[in-house]
Design a protein around this motif. Structure first.
Motif, PDB file in Angstrom:
ATOM      1  N   LEU A 153      82.560  49.619  12.421  1.00 41.23           N
ATOM      2  CA  LEU A 153      81.295  49.876  12.667  1.00 41.23           C
ATOM      3  C   LEU A 153      80.143  48.938  12.604  1.00 41.23           C
ATOM      4  N   ALA A 154      80.969  47.739  13.250  1.00 46.38           N
ATOM      5  CA  ALA A 154      80.732  46.247  13.407  1.00 46.38           C
ATOM      6  C   ALA A 154      79.001  46.570  14.934  1.00 46.38           C
ATOM      7  N   PRO A 155      78.308  46.284  14.780  1.00 50.57           N
ATOM      8  CA  PRO A 155      77.241  45.840  16.009  1.00 50.57           C
ATOM      9  C   PRO A 155      77.829  45.382  17.427  1.00 50.57           C
ATOM     10  N   GLU A 156      78.715  44.592  17.166  1.00 49.50           N
ATOM     11  CA  GLU A 156      80.066  44.329  18.232  1.00 49.50           C
ATOM     12  C   GLU A 156      80.421  45.124  18.802  1.00 49.50           C
ATOM     13  N   PHE A 157      80.660  46.307  17.764  1.00 50.05           N
ATOM     14  CA  PHE A 157      81.769  47.312  18.993  1.00 50.05           C
ATOM     15  C   PHE A 157      80.973  47.976  19.465  1.00 50.05           C
ATOM     16  N   ALA A 158      79.523  48.667  18.863  1.00 48.06           N
ATOM     17  CA  ALA A 158      78.863  48.911  19.457  1.00 48.06           C
ATOM     18  C   ALA A 158      77.773  48.818  20.758  1.00 48.06           C
ATOM     19  N   LEU A 159      78.072  47.552  20.530  1.00 47.87           N
ATOM     20  CA  LEU A 159      76.790  47.090  21.873  1.00 47.87           C
ATOM     21  C   LEU A 159      78.979  46.989  22.977  1.00 47.87           C
ATOM     22  N   ALA A 160      79.546  46.301  22.544  1.00 44.87           N
ATOM     23  CA  ALA A 160      80.495  46.581  23.572  1.00 44.87           C
ATOM     24  C   ALA A 160      81.073  47.749  24.330  1.00 44.87           C
ATOM     25  N   VAL A 161      80.813  48.761  23.483  1.00 39.50           N
ATOM     26  CA  VAL A 161      81.031  50.462  24.467  1.00 39.50           C
ATOM     27  C   VAL A 161      79.962  50.856  25.246  1.00 39.50           C
ATOM     28  N   GLY A 162      78.357  50.160  24.921  1.00 30.46           N
ATOM     29  CA  GLY A 162      77.128  50.546  25.444  1.00 30.46           C
ATOM     30  C   GLY A 162      77.683  49.938  26.886  1.00 30.46           C
ATOM     31  N   ARG A 163      78.356  48.568  26.980  1.00 27.50           N
ATOM     32  CA  ARG A 163      78.506  47.726  28.112  1.00 27.50           C
ATOM     33  C   ARG A 163      79.433  48.767  29.234  1.00 27.50           C
ATOM     34  N   VAL A 164      80.546  49.290  28.869  1.00 29.68           N
ATOM     35  CA  VAL A 164      81.235  49.756  29.448  1.00 29.68           C
ATOM     36  C   VAL A 164      80.337  51.736  29.826  1.00 29.68           C
ATOM     37  N   ARG A 165      80.227  52.060  28.515  1.00 29.31           N
ATOM     38  CA  ARG A 165      79.256  53.317  28.882  1.00 29.31           C
ATOM     39  C   ARG A 165      78.249  53.615  28.467  1.00 29.31           C
TER      40      ARG A 165
END
Length: 377
Positions: free
Chosen positions: A39-51
């Motif tokens: 649920l961290a911003p780092e996870f959402a941002l990382a997914v946003g870089r690849v999808r």
């Protein structure tokens, strides 16, 4: 509600800091599930870089961020939890006392439907439409590793005795045994991926690492480190040879277990179990409250756990043709999967069939490779 929707790169540093602060204080406000690193911003941002299609809705009250809702969106308005099918915890990160209406949120995000499969507890606006709830085992270590081991001995004395005996045997057979809790060598991550891919094929499952975006995501998370989040690779070595490895995500209070695997040559020692115990010991020393083993009933999880959390799956919809069509397509598949997984009399033969198919596929691959070498030779 004052709702603004951002692409991952548009989120300000102040908003990211506010998001992380809500997670850091969540356990103090009776919302410990919100501390999960998925649920961290780092996870959402990382997914946003690849999808493509990752968006973050920020809800403000009196000008201050009150909630963060990460999701993925298609052009047709179908919304999914970030990393759906891969992430082990989903939902809205919010301040205590915050409430929302699902339909209003979806409308602001231009979503006809929002689908989730690992919804965190205490999200009533989403839980109202859930289609199922499932156990997610955890290993509590907030009282220290020694306390956890004592509880394990009481609850599962035979399992604990056998596992510790295997640990001693592994140490005798391989005196140079060592554990690295935070391995930074990318080669070790590549080894883990190779083991996991082989395991998927051997058991007839779809190989997640055959998907470029998943490979890219793990590589990105491996190199992501902030004060409140890290991709954590842990490896058990015999001298310089990896025996077992695990890659997961860690927040200030939770180590989310994600991709464990081991060298089949060491299978007799149950190296995956030994690795989890070492992870628990090291994480307890860092002040982690618990290891989240993730949704699903597996023997090793039942043996190691101290309790279960609950995660939910389902849909939140608006009155929209897209929502009706999406549910019509997805509901039968999800219902069949859950029926098989939750009924032992169905799961056992299905699992056996998958493993048989996996062995045949592996054998065919080896034969094909051998034939290629012969022709080339």
């Amino acid at each position: 509600m004052d709702i603004s929707v951002y692409r991952p790169g548009e989120l300000t540093a102040a908003d990211r800091a506010a998001w992380s602060a809500l997670q850091s204080k969540a356990h103090l406000h009776g919302l410990p599930g919100l501390a999960n690193p998925f649920l961290a911003p780092e996870f959402a941002l990382a997914v946003g870089r690849v999808r493509r299609g990752v968006r973050i809705a920020v809800v403000r009250e009196a000008g201050e961020p009150a909630a963060f809702f990460p999701y993925e969106r298609t052009l047709a308005g179908v919304g999914r939890a970030v990393g759906l099918g891969l992430s082990d915890c989903q939902g809205i990160v919010h301040r205590p006392g915050f409430t929302w209406r699902a339909e209003e949120l979806l409308k602001a995000c231009s979503l006809a439907v929002f689908e989730y499969d690992h919804l965190v507890e205490r999200q009533p606006a989403f839980e109202a439409t859930r289609t199922g709830a499932f156990d997610s085992p955890v290993m509590d270590i907030d009282q220290g590793y020694a306390a956890y081991l004592r509880e394990l001995r009481v609850r599962s004395p035979k399992f604990t005795s056998r596992t510790l005996a295997k640990d001693r045997r592994l140490g005798r057979d391989h005196p140079e045994l060592r554990y690295v809790h935070d391995e930074r060598d990318p080669a070790a991550l590549r080894t883990l991926k190779e083991w996991k891919s082989a395991q998927y094929r051997r058991t007839g499952r779809s190989d997640r690492f055959a998907k470029p975006w998943i490979n890219a995501l793990l590589d990105r998370l491996f190199h992501t480190r902030t004060d409140t989040f890290a991709g954590r690779l842990s490896v058990l070595y015999a001298a310089d040879r990896p025996v077992a490895a695990h890659f997961g995500l860690q927040s200030e209070r939770v180590l989310a277990c994600w991709f464990p695997a081991y060298d089949p040559d060491f299978a007799k020692y149950s190296p995956g179990l030994l690795l989890h115990l070492r992870m628990a010991q090291a994480a307890a020393a860092e002040g982690i409250a618990y290891l989240d083993l993730g949704r699903g009933t597996k023997e090793y999880k039942d043996s190691l756990k101290t309790r279960d959390l609950t995660v939910s799956e389902g849909w939140v919809t608006r009155r929209h043709p897209v929502a009706i069509g999406h549910r019509a397509r997805r509901a039968p598949v999800r219902a069949l999967r859950n029926t098989v997984q939750n009924r032992p009399e169905l799961f056992a033969p299905a699992d056996k069939l998958l493993k048989t198919a996996g062995r045949l596929r592996s054998r065919k691959t080896r034969t094909s490779v051998s034939g290629t070498h012969t022709r080339n030779g």
